[in-house]
Motif scaffolding. Sequence first.
Motif, short mmCIF file in Angstrom:
data_model
loop_
_atom_site.label_atom_id
_atom_site.label_comp_id
_atom_site.label_asym_id
_atom_site.label_seq_id
_atom_site.Cartn_x
_atom_site.Cartn_y
_atom_site.Cartn_z
N LEU A 54 -6.45 5.10 -2.21
CA LEU A 54 -6.71 3.95 -2.34
C LEU A 54 -8.81 3.70 -1.99
O LEU A 54 -8.87 4.01 -0.40
CB LEU A 54 -5.99 3.34 -2.70
CG LEU A 54 -4.37 2.24 -3.38
CD1 LEU A 54 -3.82 1.74 -2.37
CD2 LEU A 54 -5.07 2.45 -4.29
N ARG A 96 -7.54 -2.08 -1.88
CA ARG A 96 -6.89 -2.19 -1.26
C ARG A 96 -6.70 -3.68 -0.63
O ARG A 96 -5.98 -4.03 -1.05
CB ARG A 96 -6.62 -1.10 0.29
CG ARG A 96 -6.08 -0.19 0.84
CD ARG A 96 -6.33 0.79 1.57
NE ARG A 96 -6.00 2.02 1.70
CZ ARG A 96 -5.71 2.42 1.84
NH1 ARG A 96 -4.12 2.29 2.89
NH2 ARG A 96 -4.88 4.33 2.13
N VAL A 129 0.93 -1.62 0.20
CA VAL A 129 -0.12 0.27 -0.32
C VAL A 129 0.98 1.06 0.17
O VAL A 129 0.71 2.42 -0.86
CB VAL A 129 -1.17 -0.13 1.37
CG1 VAL A 129 -1.46 1.51 1.01
CG2 VAL A 129 -2.17 -1.08 1.22
#
Length: 453
Positions: A339, A344, A318
């Motif tokens: 995101l 994610r 991430v």
Amino acid sequence: MNVLVVDDEPAVRFSLVELLEAAGHTVRAVEHGPAALEALAEEPADLVLSDLRMPALDGLALMAEVRARHPATVFVLMTAYGDERTAVAALKEGAYDYLPKPFDNEEVRSLVRRVHEMLALRAENERLRAELADRRGPLIGGSPAMRAIYEIIDRAGPTDAVVLITGESGTGKELVARAIHEASRRRDGRFVALNCGALPPELVESELFGHARGAFTGADRDREGLFEAASGGTLFLDEIGDLALPAQAKLLRALEDRAVRRLGENRTRPVDVRLIAATNRPLERMVQDGTFREDLLYRLRVIQIDIPPLRERREDIVPIAIHFIHELAARHGRRVEDLAPDARRALLAYDWPGNVRELRNAIERAVVLANGPALTAADLPASVTGSAAPLRPAEAALAGLSYRDALARARRDFDRAFLSAALERHGGNITRAAEELGLHRQSLQKLLKKAGL
């Protein structure tokens, strides 16, 4: 949020608990300052709503204790008519705000909403600071594996030791090489890179060592090689496992003599180069097969850095993706910043056989096609969302949550397992379990009740 209400009036405690729980917050209520400090010791709170005038420990004294012991906790005073001057003074001492009594429900909701937004912004800033801290130049990631690589870069960078970087294709071997160069005393010199597998064998030697005019057909002028071009700096040889045996022998001689001889010349030329090599091939097995020189392998891996594939350091996915979003959104003129939770989850579940290079390509596609400020799973390639392996139970439970919510859930799971084990060790005897854990019996009972035990 986790809210603690402190007031000696039962009616006030009841109304605030009912109001804030209806708004989705976790709320505890106690009747005075000492009880508040004990409650915070058992479990910190995001927000303390405290009355100003209470027996044993008034609101100002409680605020001072809370700020000293739990500096991240937000403190709000509730004041009766006539106490406004004291409340204003409390703001200067660190209170977030004050709530005059009597208050209406919307006033409370509005204040708590502001606190929640402020804490969310604080968490985001902490995340961004952590992301910036967990990097070395172009490298991003805070996993234990990446921190170990950063440590090697910090230690080996300032030296001239030869470094061998290994890892699958797309893991960022050249980025590690550049980070080593930037950490060295040669940072002001050139960083010259060559992919040994991108040139036919008959041209590699000329590219590395240079040639004299007439050395071969088409050599119409003298030309320096990359060793000379990188003198005073760093030469990075990617895919060194693709180097033919004759070129390996000459590379070994150049490293040992710190000099090169151009093709077609008899004299040697001194060079001052730091060599970094990289490969995705098993060099030790190649040594056994006779396709890679053992003496060259020993010479190359004075320092060896093994970069794990992205699937083995999922906690880096991430932060790397967010970095690519910011970089590529700026490049393509798109207003994309984050995101969405489903994106994610998809990124974390996918195995990334192409590693960071594949992740970058997936994010670039998503940034170009996105319709909003946050990438969703629908924006990602089907190869990522369609073949995602299921997350492990712990990952699935935490994926998509904020740091604060994930921490709260992990803590609840820990409390339940930890307390269950303590009770089991003592045959369900709460008094003995409390003594072992260093808690008062009542405190342990509260924790057991909260954990549903």
